[in-house]
Scaffold this motif. Structure first.
Motif, PDB file in Angstrom:
ATOM      1  N   PRO A   3     -21.121  48.675  27.764  1.00 15.45           N
ATOM      2  CA  PRO A   3     -20.951  47.381  28.361  1.00 15.45           C
ATOM      3  C   PRO A   3     -19.808  46.656  27.788  1.00 15.45           C
ATOM      4  O   PRO A   3     -19.145  46.605  26.662  1.00 15.45           O
ATOM      5  CB  PRO A   3     -22.199  46.649  27.418  1.00 15.45           C
ATOM      6  N   LEU A   4     -18.815  46.169  28.839  1.00 11.48           N
ATOM      7  CA  LEU A   4     -17.600  45.440  28.499  1.00 11.48           C
ATOM      8  C   LEU A   4     -18.039  44.175  28.913  1.00 11.48           C
ATOM      9  O   LEU A   4     -17.819  43.639  30.244  1.00 11.48           O
ATOM     10  CB  LEU A   4     -16.489  46.030  29.295  1.00 11.48           C
ATOM     11  N   GLU A   5     -18.265  43.311  27.978  1.00  9.08           N
ATOM     12  CA  GLU A   5     -18.668  41.850  28.539  1.00  9.08           C
ATOM     13  C   GLU A   5     -17.742  40.873  27.399  1.00  9.08           C
ATOM     14  O   GLU A   5     -17.723  41.113  26.226  1.00  9.08           O
ATOM     15  CB  GLU A   5     -19.976  41.754  28.527  1.00  9.08           C
ATOM     16  N   GLY A   6     -17.879  39.604  27.894  1.00 13.50           N
ATOM     17  CA  GLY A   6     -17.048  38.659  27.138  1.00 13.50           C
ATOM     18  C   GLY A   6     -15.745  38.526  27.218  1.00 13.50           C
ATOM     19  O   GLY A   6     -15.048  39.614  27.816  1.00 13.50           O
ATOM     20  N   SER A   7     -15.188  37.540  26.500  1.00  9.94           N
ATOM     21  CA  SER A   7     -13.592  37.723  26.560  1.00  9.94           C
ATOM     22  C   SER A   7     -13.226  38.699  25.809  1.00  9.94           C
ATOM     23  O   SER A   7     -13.765  38.976  24.788  1.00  9.94           O
ATOM     24  CB  SER A   7     -13.020  36.210  26.064  1.00  9.94           C
ATOM     25  N   ILE A   8     -12.191  39.096  26.136  1.00  5.83           N
ATOM     26  CA  ILE A   8     -11.591  40.195  25.352  1.00  5.83           C
ATOM     27  C   ILE A   8     -10.463  39.756  24.257  1.00  5.83           C
ATOM     28  O   ILE A   8      -9.411  39.414  24.218  1.00  5.83           O
ATOM     29  CB  ILE A   8     -10.716  41.276  26.397  1.00  5.83           C
ATOM     30  N   ASP A   9     -11.025  39.987  23.051  1.00  2.00           N
ATOM     31  CA  ASP A   9     -10.205  39.450  21.881  1.00  2.00           C
ATOM     32  C   ASP A   9     -10.371  40.700  21.032  1.00  2.00           C
ATOM     33  O   ASP A   9     -10.866  41.747  21.110  1.00  2.00           O
ATOM     34  CB  ASP A   9     -10.755  38.131  21.296  1.00  2.00           C
ATOM     35  N   GLY A  10     -10.100  40.505  19.682  1.00  2.00           N
ATOM     36  CA  GLY A  10     -10.029  41.687  18.822  1.00  2.00           C
ATOM     37  C   GLY A  10     -11.374  42.174  18.634  1.00  2.00           C
ATOM     38  O   GLY A  10     -11.383  43.719  18.499  1.00  2.00           O
ATOM     39  N   GLY A  66     -14.077  37.936  32.138  1.00  2.00           N
ATOM     40  CA  GLY A  66     -12.879  37.180  32.816  1.00  2.00           C
ATOM     41  C   GLY A  66     -11.649  37.649  32.221  1.00  2.00           C
ATOM     42  O   GLY A  66     -10.366  37.355  32.604  1.00  2.00           O
ATOM     43  N   GLY A  67     -11.539  38.708  31.219  1.00  2.00           N
ATOM     44  CA  GLY A  67     -10.340  39.230  30.668  1.00  2.00           C
ATOM     45  C   GLY A  67     -10.001  38.382  29.355  1.00  2.00           C
ATOM     46  O   GLY A  67     -11.003  38.272  28.636  1.00  2.00           O
ATOM     47  N   VAL A  94     -18.247  39.492  36.990  1.00  2.00           N
ATOM     48  CA  VAL A  94     -16.733  39.269  37.034  1.00  2.00           C
ATOM     49  C   VAL A  94     -15.996  40.379  36.209  1.00  2.00           C
ATOM     50  O   VAL A  94     -16.389  40.943  35.428  1.00  2.00           O
ATOM     51  CB  VAL A  94     -16.248  37.946  36.317  1.00  2.00           C
ATOM     52  N   ALA A  95     -15.132  40.915  37.029  1.00  2.00           N
ATOM     53  CA  ALA A  95     -14.043  41.656  36.305  1.00  2.00           C
ATOM     54  C   ALA A  95     -12.718  41.282  36.643  1.00  2.00           C
ATOM     55  O   ALA A  95     -12.145  41.970  37.344  1.00  2.00           O
ATOM     56  CB  ALA A  95     -14.317  43.180  36.509  1.00  2.00           C
ATOM     57  N   ALA A  96     -12.130  40.199  36.004  1.00  2.00           N
ATOM     58  CA  ALA A  96     -10.924  39.824  36.333  1.00  2.00           C
ATOM     59  C   ALA A  96      -9.947  39.766  35.360  1.00  2.00           C
ATOM     60  O   ALA A  96     -10.195  40.078  34.035  1.00  2.00           O
ATOM     61  CB  ALA A  96     -11.171  38.173  36.603  1.00  2.00           C
ATOM     62  N   SER A  97      -8.662  40.007  35.778  1.00  2.00           N
ATOM     63  CA  SER A  97      -7.400  40.139  34.803  1.00  2.00           C
ATOM     64  C   SER A  97      -7.614  40.960  33.873  1.00  2.00           C
ATOM     65  O   SER A  97      -7.427  42.357  34.141  1.00  2.00           O
ATOM     66  CB  SER A  97      -7.326  38.697  34.415  1.00  2.00           C
ATOM     67  N   GLY A  98      -7.586  40.688  32.572  1.00  3.50           N
ATOM     68  CA  GLY A  98      -7.525  41.870  31.503  1.00  3.50           C
ATOM     69  C   GLY A  98      -8.769  42.667  31.603  1.00  3.50           C
ATOM     70  O   GLY A  98      -8.553  43.990  31.346  1.00  3.50           O
ATOM     71  N   ALA A  99      -9.851  42.271  32.246  1.00  5.39           N
ATOM     72  CA  ALA A  99     -11.139  43.161  32.267  1.00  5.39           C
ATOM     73  C   ALA A  99     -11.052  44.036  33.640  1.00  5.39           C
ATOM     74  O   ALA A  99     -11.164  45.502  33.618  1.00  5.39           O
ATOM     75  CB  ALA A  99     -12.478  42.223  32.652  1.00  5.39           C
ATOM     76  N   TYR A 100     -10.043  43.471  34.410  1.00  5.93           N
ATOM     77  CA  TYR A 100      -9.863  44.700  35.692  1.00  5.93           C
ATOM     78  C   TYR A 100      -8.820  45.527  35.206  1.00  5.93           C
ATOM     79  O   TYR A 100      -8.974  46.977  35.547  1.00  5.93           O
ATOM     80  CB  TYR A 100      -9.505  43.725  36.898  1.00  5.93           C
TER      81      TYR A 100
END
Lengths: 358, 358
Positions: free
Chosen positions: A53-60, A89-90, A119-125
């Motif tokens: 799973p890749l979820e939530g805002s992408i931080d460290g 959302g990235g 959503v798979a936007a911006s950084g997530a895409y």
């Protein structure tokens, strides 16, 4: 007397040892004893599809978690394919690039299929672009291919802080700053085209407009390969790995708190510990150092006109909490939680079952 | 009696056993080493991040504004509007003002007093991005000014959003360039949308590139504008047009747009940022700024007699008294009588058709 007892039995033994029926019966007994082993071996799945799973805002923190899960999936020989389920959302630019490279690395070794949740936007895409196949639903959101950053407010020359160079305080003057941003955009757009240029019908300039697209629109313009849900993604991953019998395992990092900035992604998530954070988590209330983001947030930072006139000096009355010191997201602080495996039933998976089984 | 042969034999057998055991152990170690060797992984190549794909060559900001000394009279007064909430701080008009000073012109800011008094004796008037419109009285004075040979430079900007953080969340307001009435008086219209270009620009989509049109721009190839809008007029001559890959925000057309034009004694420019300090010498901007200065210094010095209600620029007041401000002005065609060099610039308009605007 002993010989009287033994002789008939020896005769029996001899007749048994020369009897085909006896040996046939022996064979059946042996076979029945070994049959369960054969049953298990034949029913064993050819391999595992790992769901990351890749979820939530992408931080460290989330980057470290997803990288760990992808690495585990790569190194485990029983994992034959990977499905990344995205609901994000990235996040910060460098963290998104880290995930892109991780996915690229994984896709070079095993089939990777992405399934877009809400959503798979911006950084997530960016992170799922190297997938062999991307599924989305008609109302999923993809796109927003671009970079944003808080613009540095000119503070030089001032009498308070002495520096040895004109760009020490802010990192770049205004024009240079835009060029920096532009090179990040080129890396982003270039990477998406490198991975999906043969199916994307938009030009790089059109993609750079940084629009969001629905899953249905994405199917038309090549950002998305198919309309489908998680199960479709898992089936396709198994097919790409040449498996008809497979097991599905969802990976999750223990004790991870998933942070969301966009409400849509927060609502769609079933993470056990989830948290909705304001955009200021990424940009700070008043941040002087630039933060580079790939995240479509409504951006608020003090009093600045969205124009090219030099920004007015910052309002000294605004109470500023510690600004987010994330000029470029450093190597993710490893909260290397253990990766837990949860096995679900053969061939089918439901995320909900996984959490309940805990 | 155990003979020595027996001992020797036993030792040999023991050594053989140990030797065989050693071979077996070594074989096991070697095969384990070989079997558990990690799979060969090629280093991941990332051509999408090559320097030529990602690097950006910035346009150089070199040079200074050099005005042709043959233009103008070497002295004069240029009035800069500061009475309508204009963007005219030192950084914003610095290069213009400096160039004017270097050719002997005084720069005066109109901040208070009557408009007529301010313009009396001036040869040019500059309006940069006002935030309040001109009223009919001011428009009439301005009309007389330009009729008598004074030169007018109107600089507009597109609508911009001001984003500010307040206690209750973010507020967004719109900044408009209040040039509507001034421009309309001369048949000129400014747009409100901004121009952008994702294919050719100065490091950012809003930093569009334009090329000069017409004679007198030798050596000026590229002018960069920073969040500009369009400007059009029926009679005017475009002097600066964007490259054909430009788009207008919220519309679908991709073409070349006019961003500066000249119509007799009036020059209209649709961006206030490109001549500010730091941007004024990017690419060939300094040459275009020089042409703007040349336009300003080639105006005729205009006097307003105290009882003037529509007289012309002759020493003798016209017997026109009584015509009200909004009436048509029929005395504007006599700029020739002045002894000024008036080099090369077009004569004042004889009778602007729509002087009665409000």
């Amino acid at each position: 007397m002993v010989s009287d007892w033994i002789r008939p039995r020896l005769t029996l033994l001899r007749s048994l040892l020369t009897s085909y029926a006896f040996f046939a019966a022996l064979g059946v007994v042996l076979g029945v004893a070994l049959a369960p082993v054969a049953w298990d071996v034949a029913a064993r799945p050819a391999g595992t599809v790992a769901v990351v799973p890749l979820e939530g805002s992408i931080d460290g923190e989330s980057t470290a978690a997803v990288s760990t899960m992808l690495r585990t999936a790569r190194e485990d020989a029983s994992v034959k394919a990977v499905v990344i389920v995205v609901n994000s959302g990235g996040g910060t630019a460098a963290a998104s690039e880290e995930l892109y490279i991780q996915t690229r690395r994984t896709a070079a070794e095993k089939p990777v299929v992405a399934s877009v949740d809400a959503v798979a936007a911006s950084g997530a895409y960016y992170a799922i672009a190297p997938s062999d196949y991307i599924y989305a639903k008609p109302s999923s959101i993809v796109g927003s291919i671009g970079v944003l950053a808080t613009r540095p407010t000119p503070v030089e020359p001032n009498d308070v802080i002495a520096t040895t160079g004109p760009n020490k305080l802010l990192g770049a003057d205004e024009r240079e700053f835009y060029y920096l941003l532009e090179s990040m955009r080129r890396a982003f757009v270039g990477a998406v085209f490198q991975q999906r240029g043969d199916v994307i019908t938009l030009t790089p300039a059109e993609l750079s407009e940084a629009r969001i697209y629905s899953g249905a629109e994405g199917l038309e313009n090549g950002l998305v390969d198919g309309i489908g849900d998680r199960d479709a993604a898992i089936d396709r991953a198994a097919t790409l790995a040449g498996m008809t019998r497979y097991e599905v395992r969802t990976l999750r990092v223990e004790d991870e708190t998933v942070r969301f900035v966009a409400r849509a992604t927060y609502l769609a998530s079933d993470a056990p510990n989830k948290e909705l954070v304001p955009g200021s988590y990424f940009v700070g209330e008043e941040s002087a150092t630039p933060v580079f983001l790939m995240l479509p947030i409504e951006f608020v930072a003090g009093d600045s006109a969205v124009s090219d006139s030099p920004p007015s000096s910052t309002d000294p009355d605004t109470e500023a909490p510690t600004p987010v010191n994330a000029t470029v997201a450093a190597t993710p602080t490893a909260s290397d939680g253990s990766v837990s495996w949860r096995s679900v039933s053969d061939g089918s998976v439901s995320q909900r079952e996984v959490t309940d089984a805990e | 009696m155990p003979s020595e042969d027996w001992v020797e034999g036993a030792v040999k057998r023991l050594l053989l056993a140990l030797g065989v055991a050693l071979v077996v152990v070594l074989a096991s170690a070697i095969s384990s080493f070989v079997v558990t060797a990690p799979p060969q992984r090629d280093a991941l190549e990332l051509p999408e991040y090559d320097r030529q794909s990602v690097g950006v060559e910035p346009l150089q900001a070199v040079g200074s504004v050099e005005v042709d000394p043959a233009v103008g009279t070497g002295s004069g007064v240029v009035v800069v509007d500061d009475e309508h909430g204009n963007s005219v701080d030192r950084a914003e008009v610095g290069p213009l003002v400096r160039a004017l000073a270097l050719v002997g012109h005084d720069v005066v800011y109109f901040e208070d007093g009557t408009f007529e008094e301010a313009l009396d004796g001036a040869s040019a008037y500059v309006v940069v991005d006002p935030s309040s419109e001109y009223d009919s009285g001011e428009l009439a004075v301005l009309q007389r000014f330009t009729d008598r040979g004074g030169h007018l430079l109107i600089v507009g900007e597109p609508d911009r959003r001001q984003v500010s953080a307040t206690l209750f969340g973010a507020t967004v307001s719109t900044d408009e360039s209040a040039v509507t009435t001034v421009a309309a008086q001369y048949g000129i219209g400014f747009g409100t949308q901004y121009l952008y270009d994702l294919e050719e620009n100065d490091g950012n989509y809003r930093h569009v590139v334009a090329t000069p049109v017409g004679d007198g721009f030798d050596g000026t190839e590229r002018v960069t504008l920073y969040t500009a809008t369009t400007v059009d007029s029926q009679r005017g001559t475009p002097v600066l047009r964007t490259v054909p890959t430009t788009r207008l925000s919220n519309s679908d057309e991709q073409r070349s747009y006019t961003v500066a034009l000249v119509d007799g004694n009036v020059m209209a420019v649709a961006d206030a940022s490109f001549f500010t300090a730091g941007r004024h010498n990017v690419a060939d901007n300094e040459r275009f700024v020089a042409s703007m200065v040349e336009f300003l210094v080639s105006g005729q010095a205009v006097t307003f007699d105290t009882d003037d209600d529509g007289g012309d620029a002759d020493e003798t007041p016209d017997g026109d008294g009584g015509a009200d401000d909004s009436g048509t002005d029929n005395g504007g065609a006599s700029g020739d009588d002045e002894g000024a060099a008036g080099d090369g610039e077009t004569q004042p308009e004889s009778k602007p058709p729509d002087s009665a605007t409000s």
